[in-house]
Motif scaffolding. Structure first.
Motif, PDB file in Angstrom:
ATOM      1  N   SER A   1       4.554 -27.954  29.126  1.00 60.48           N
ATOM      2  CA  SER A   1       5.224 -26.649  29.049  1.00 60.48           C
ATOM      3  C   SER A   1       4.976 -25.973  27.705  1.00 60.48           C
ATOM      4  O   SER A   1       4.749 -24.757  27.626  1.00 60.48           O
ATOM      5  CB  SER A   1       6.726 -26.827  29.278  1.00 60.48           C
ATOM      6  N   MET A   2       4.998 -26.759  26.643  1.00 59.24           N
ATOM      7  CA  MET A   2       4.745 -26.196  25.324  1.00 59.24           C
ATOM      8  C   MET A   2       3.318 -25.663  25.207  1.00 59.24           C
ATOM      9  O   MET A   2       3.084 -24.600  24.613  1.00 59.24           O
ATOM     10  CB  MET A   2       5.007 -27.266  24.255  1.00 59.24           C
ATOM     11  N   GLU A   3       2.360 -26.397  25.776  1.00 60.01           N
ATOM     12  CA  GLU A   3       0.982 -25.919  25.740  1.00 60.01           C
ATOM     13  C   GLU A   3       0.827 -24.613  26.517  1.00 60.01           C
ATOM     14  O   GLU A   3       0.125 -23.688  26.076  1.00 60.01           O
ATOM     15  CB  GLU A   3       0.061 -26.991  26.318  1.00 60.01           C
ATOM     16  N   LYS A   4       1.479 -24.507  27.680  1.00 59.26           N
ATOM     17  CA  LYS A   4       1.421 -23.260  28.447  1.00 59.26           C
ATOM     18  C   LYS A   4       2.061 -22.115  27.668  1.00 59.26           C
ATOM     19  O   LYS A   4       1.558 -20.988  27.671  1.00 59.26           O
ATOM     20  CB  LYS A   4       2.117 -23.444  29.788  1.00 59.26           C
ATOM     21  N   GLN A   5       3.181 -22.425  27.016  1.00 61.82           N
ATOM     22  CA  GLN A   5       3.849 -21.387  26.221  1.00 61.82           C
ATOM     23  C   GLN A   5       2.967 -20.910  25.072  1.00 61.82           C
ATOM     24  O   GLN A   5       2.845 -19.707  24.822  1.00 61.82           O
ATOM     25  CB  GLN A   5       5.172 -21.930  25.695  1.00 61.82           C
ATOM     26  N   MET A   6       2.345 -21.853  24.367  1.00 62.80           N
ATOM     27  CA  MET A   6       1.470 -21.474  23.270  1.00 62.80           C
ATOM     28  C   MET A   6       0.253 -20.708  23.759  1.00 62.80           C
ATOM     29  O   MET A   6      -0.198 -19.750  23.127  1.00 62.80           O
ATOM     30  CB  MET A   6       1.039 -22.727  22.511  1.00 62.80           C
ATOM     31  N   ARG A   7      -0.263 -21.137  24.932  1.00 59.89           N
ATOM     32  CA  ARG A   7      -1.417 -20.415  25.476  1.00 59.89           C
ATOM     33  C   ARG A   7      -1.036 -18.982  25.846  1.00 59.89           C
ATOM     34  O   ARG A   7      -1.788 -18.031  25.575  1.00 59.89           O
ATOM     35  CB  ARG A   7      -1.951 -21.165  26.694  1.00 59.89           C
ATOM     36  N   ALA A   8       0.136 -18.810  26.470  1.00 54.27           N
ATOM     37  CA  ALA A   8       0.588 -17.457  26.821  1.00 54.27           C
ATOM     38  C   ALA A   8       0.824 -16.616  25.574  1.00 54.27           C
ATOM     39  O   ALA A   8       0.496 -15.418  25.536  1.00 54.27           O
ATOM     40  CB  ALA A   8       1.860 -17.539  27.659  1.00 54.27           C
ATOM     41  N   GLU A   9       1.389 -17.233  24.529  1.00 56.69           N
ATOM     42  CA  GLU A   9       1.627 -16.486  23.290  1.00 56.69           C
ATOM     43  C   GLU A   9       0.304 -16.063  22.650  1.00 56.69           C
ATOM     44  O   GLU A   9       0.176 -14.918  22.167  1.00 56.69           O
ATOM     45  CB  GLU A   9       2.425 -17.370  22.328  1.00 56.69           C
ATOM     46  N   ARG A  10      -0.664 -16.932  22.659  1.00 56.17           N
ATOM     47  CA  ARG A  10      -1.961 -16.575  22.076  1.00 56.17           C
ATOM     48  C   ARG A  10      -2.670 -15.512  22.909  1.00 56.17           C
ATOM     49  O   ARG A  10      -3.322 -14.615  22.355  1.00 56.17           O
ATOM     50  CB  ARG A  10      -2.824 -17.827  21.964  1.00 56.17           C
ATOM     51  N   ASP A  11      -2.534 -15.604  24.248  1.00 55.12           N
ATOM     52  CA  ASP A  11      -3.120 -14.561  25.093  1.00 55.12           C
ATOM     53  C   ASP A  11      -2.462 -13.211  24.823  1.00 55.12           C
ATOM     54  O   ASP A  11      -3.137 -12.172  24.796  1.00 55.12           O
ATOM     55  CB  ASP A  11      -2.965 -14.930  26.566  1.00 55.12           C
ATOM     56  N   ARG A  12      -1.136 -13.237  24.616  1.00 52.93           N
ATOM     57  CA  ARG A  12      -0.435 -11.981  24.319  1.00 52.93           C
ATOM     58  C   ARG A  12      -0.906 -11.394  22.992  1.00 52.93           C
ATOM     59  O   ARG A  12      -1.171 -10.186  22.888  1.00 52.93           O
ATOM     60  CB  ARG A  12       1.071 -12.236  24.273  1.00 52.93           C
ATOM     61  N   ARG A  13      -1.040 -12.248  21.981  1.00 52.86           N
ATOM     62  CA  ARG A  13      -1.526 -11.754  20.690  1.00 52.86           C
ATOM     63  C   ARG A  13      -2.950 -11.227  20.796  1.00 52.86           C
ATOM     64  O   ARG A  13      -3.297 -10.196  20.190  1.00 52.86           O
ATOM     65  CB  ARG A  13      -1.452 -12.878  19.659  1.00 52.86           C
ATOM     66  N   ALA A  14      -3.787 -11.919  21.574  1.00 52.86           N
ATOM     67  CA  ALA A  14      -5.161 -11.456  21.741  1.00 52.86           C
ATOM     68  C   ALA A  14      -5.202 -10.100  22.449  1.00 52.86           C
ATOM     69  O   ALA A  14      -5.983  -9.219  22.081  1.00 52.86           O
ATOM     70  CB  ALA A  14      -5.968 -12.490  22.535  1.00 52.86           C
ATOM     71  N   ALA A  15      -4.337  -9.933  23.488  1.00 50.52           N
ATOM     72  CA  ALA A  15      -4.300  -8.644  24.187  1.00 50.52           C
ATOM     73  C   ALA A  15      -3.823  -7.527  23.264  1.00 50.52           C
ATOM     74  O   ALA A  15      -4.348  -6.407  23.289  1.00 50.52           O
ATOM     75  CB  ALA A  15      -3.387  -8.752  25.410  1.00 50.52           C
ATOM     76  N   ILE A  16      -2.815  -7.830  22.424  1.00 53.90           N
ATOM     77  CA  ILE A  16      -2.316  -6.818  21.488  1.00 53.90           C
ATOM     78  C   ILE A  16      -3.394  -6.439  20.482  1.00 53.90           C
ATOM     79  O   ILE A  16      -3.619  -5.254  20.195  1.00 53.90           O
ATOM     80  CB  ILE A  16      -1.050  -7.342  20.783  1.00 53.90           C
ATOM     81  N   LEU A  17      -4.075  -7.436  19.941  1.00 50.33           N
ATOM     82  CA  LEU A  17      -5.147  -7.147  18.981  1.00 50.33           C
ATOM     83  C   LEU A  17      -6.275  -6.362  19.631  1.00 50.33           C
ATOM     84  O   LEU A  17      -6.844  -5.442  19.027  1.00 50.33           O
ATOM     85  CB  LEU A  17      -5.671  -8.452  18.393  1.00 50.33           C
ATOM     86  N   ASN A  18      -6.595  -6.714  20.892  1.00 52.09           N
ATOM     87  CA  ASN A  18      -7.648  -5.976  21.593  1.00 52.09           C
ATOM     88  C   ASN A  18      -7.242  -4.526  21.827  1.00 52.09           C
ATOM     89  O   ASN A  18      -8.040  -3.598  21.636  1.00 52.09           O
ATOM     90  CB  ASN A  18      -7.946  -6.664  22.928  1.00 52.09           C
ATOM     91  N   ALA A  19      -5.960  -4.317  22.239  1.00 51.16           N
ATOM     92  CA  ALA A  19      -5.482  -2.950  22.464  1.00 51.16           C
ATOM     93  C   ALA A  19      -5.483  -2.149  21.167  1.00 51.16           C
ATOM     94  O   ALA A  19      -5.856  -0.967  21.144  1.00 51.16           O
ATOM     95  CB  ALA A  19      -4.078  -2.990  23.066  1.00 51.16           C
ATOM     96  N   GLU A  20      -5.061  -2.770  20.071  1.00 52.75           N
ATOM     97  CA  GLU A  20      -5.089  -2.059  18.784  1.00 52.75           C
ATOM     98  C   GLU A  20      -6.518  -1.721  18.370  1.00 52.75           C
ATOM     99  O   GLU A  20      -6.783  -0.635  17.841  1.00 52.75           O
ATOM    100  CB  GLU A  20      -4.426  -2.929  17.716  1.00 52.75           C
TER     101      GLU A  20
END
Length: 406
Positions: free
Chosen positions: A176-195
């Motif tokens: 569960s922690m790995e999935k959470q970290m993966r989702a958090e990193r995907d969210r940060r990557a999407a935000i950086l890509n959008a910016e």
């Protein structure tokens, strides 16, 4: 027989003496301490060096290593405050400071430190949840060191450092922690890509804006320079014409040479014959008549065109709106006059008796020619002002007075 017995006694005596000497001498190595008991009671602590003991009375009890020691304890299951079992592996750095206390206060101080570490670790981690346990290692190490140092002080042992080597949550929690970290990193990557896309679009828009502004400025300057060039060319041509002092015969001849250019092109189906062709032919005939009758052409004379060109570098142009209004008024007036003259001419040509056309009186001006001259004057005024041509109300053309022919 007695001699043999004597030798045996002497041999035993020598062995006893050697054993007594060996037991009476004790060499202690560096960073070690030896606890000596005399007749079963603590006598003294021997430091590093050479020491002499009383044979058969002083006896070494234990040898204590005074160097700092490292002990790694096996993983211990600990329950957190949110009821999750985590496995914690710890390491203890300690050093004996009092060999007598380490020997007589506790039977095995290493085992005692291990059990005390496990119980203290469970008490400390039991008050924390999983998230705090994973992120508060320094806090846990400090609390463990404080509790262990206080408890092991009376054992003659000083705990220098406590470290948690690993904190392993259950496998399901790790997933569960790995999935959470993966989702958090995907969210940060999407935000950086959008910016990044946003900044790219902003920079692209700014670049397009600046390029459009520069392009518009360039077109404006080009239009101004082109207008100034045309104005200067017109002024130069006008001055050259006046300096050359052209005669009517030359103008008529040039006019006749220009007529064939009108009909050039494979797609031309209609040839427009201007109404002023008669005037040009008439001028050419007059010139030829004067030459046959012994007449002579007028001598060219100097024409003062000073001031015609003005300031060629900075020509003064008329206001386009004012020129357009004036040109339209002149065109409308010329069109009305041409229409009135044409209607009057048609009424005068048709006689009621003969029913045919009556030619106009000799010397009377041709109304169509007057209309054409007025219209050309209007067009010339419009060209000077830079306005579009004014269309006549009758045929939608420029009112040139030109008659289409087959």
């Amino acid at each position: 027989m007695g001699t043999v017995a004597l030798y045996v006694v002497l041999l035993l005596l020598v062995v006893f003496v050697i054993a007594t000497v060996v037991k009476s001498v004790r060499i202690v190595p560096q960073a070690s301490a030896v606890i000596i008991e005399r007749l079963g009671r603590y006598s003294r602590t021997l430091d590093a060096g050479l020491h002499f003991l009383v044979p058969f009375i002083d006896k070494p009890r234990a040898t204590v290593d005074l160097r700092e020691q490292v002990v790694s304890f096996p993983p211990q299951p600990v329950i957190t405050s949110d009821n999750l079992v985590v496995s914690i592996d710890s390491v203890i750095y300690f050093q004996p400071t009092d060999p007598k206390a380490a020997t007589y206060e506790i039977a095995n101080y290493i085992q005692g430190i291990e059990q005390l570490t496990v119980t203290t670790l469970r008490n400390v981690v039991g008050s924390l949840d999983l998230e705090q346990t994973l992120t508060s290692r320094d806090q846990i190490n400090g609390q463990l060191r404080g509790v262990l140092d206080e408890a092991t002080g009376r054992w003659g042992v000083r705990v220098n450092r406590v470290e948690l080597k690993a904190i392993d949550p259950p496998a399901s929690v790790q997933d569960s922690m790995e999935k959470q970290m993966r989702a958090e990193r995907d969210r940060r990557a999407a935000i950086l890509n959008a910016e990044g896309v946003k900044q790219s679009q902003i920079l692209t828009a700014e670049g397009d804006k600046q390029s459009s502004v520069l392009r518009a400025e360039g077109q404006a300057q080009a239009a101004i320079l082109e207008a100034q060039g045309r104005s200067r060319a017109i002024v130069e041509v006008f001055a050259a014409i006046h300096r050359g002092n052209p005669t009517p015969s030359l103008l008529a001849y040039q006019y006749l040479q220009t007529l064939p250019q009108i009909a050039q092109g494979d797609a031309n189906k209609v040839w427009i014959v201007p109404s002023e062709l008669n005037d040009a032919l008439k001028g050419v005939g007059d010139v030829l008549g004067r030459r046959d009758g012994g007449g002579h052409d007028a001598e060219p004379h100097e024409v003062d065109v000073e001031g015609v060109g003005g300031d060629l570098d900075a020509p003064t142009l008329e206001d386009p709106g004012e020129a357009l209004r004036r040109a339209r008024e002149e065109a409308q007036g010329a069109t009305r006059e041409a229409a009135d003259s044409e209607s009057a001419t048609r009424r005068g040509r048709r006689a009621p008796d003969s029913g045919g056309d009556v030619p106009p009186a000799a010397g009377a001006p041709d109304p169509a020619q007057q209309a054409g001259e007025a219209t050309r004057a209007a067009e010339r005024a419009q060209r000077e002002a830079g306005a579009p041509p004014v269309q006549g109300p009758d045929d939608g053309g420029a009112g040139t007075g030109r008659t289409p022919t087959g």
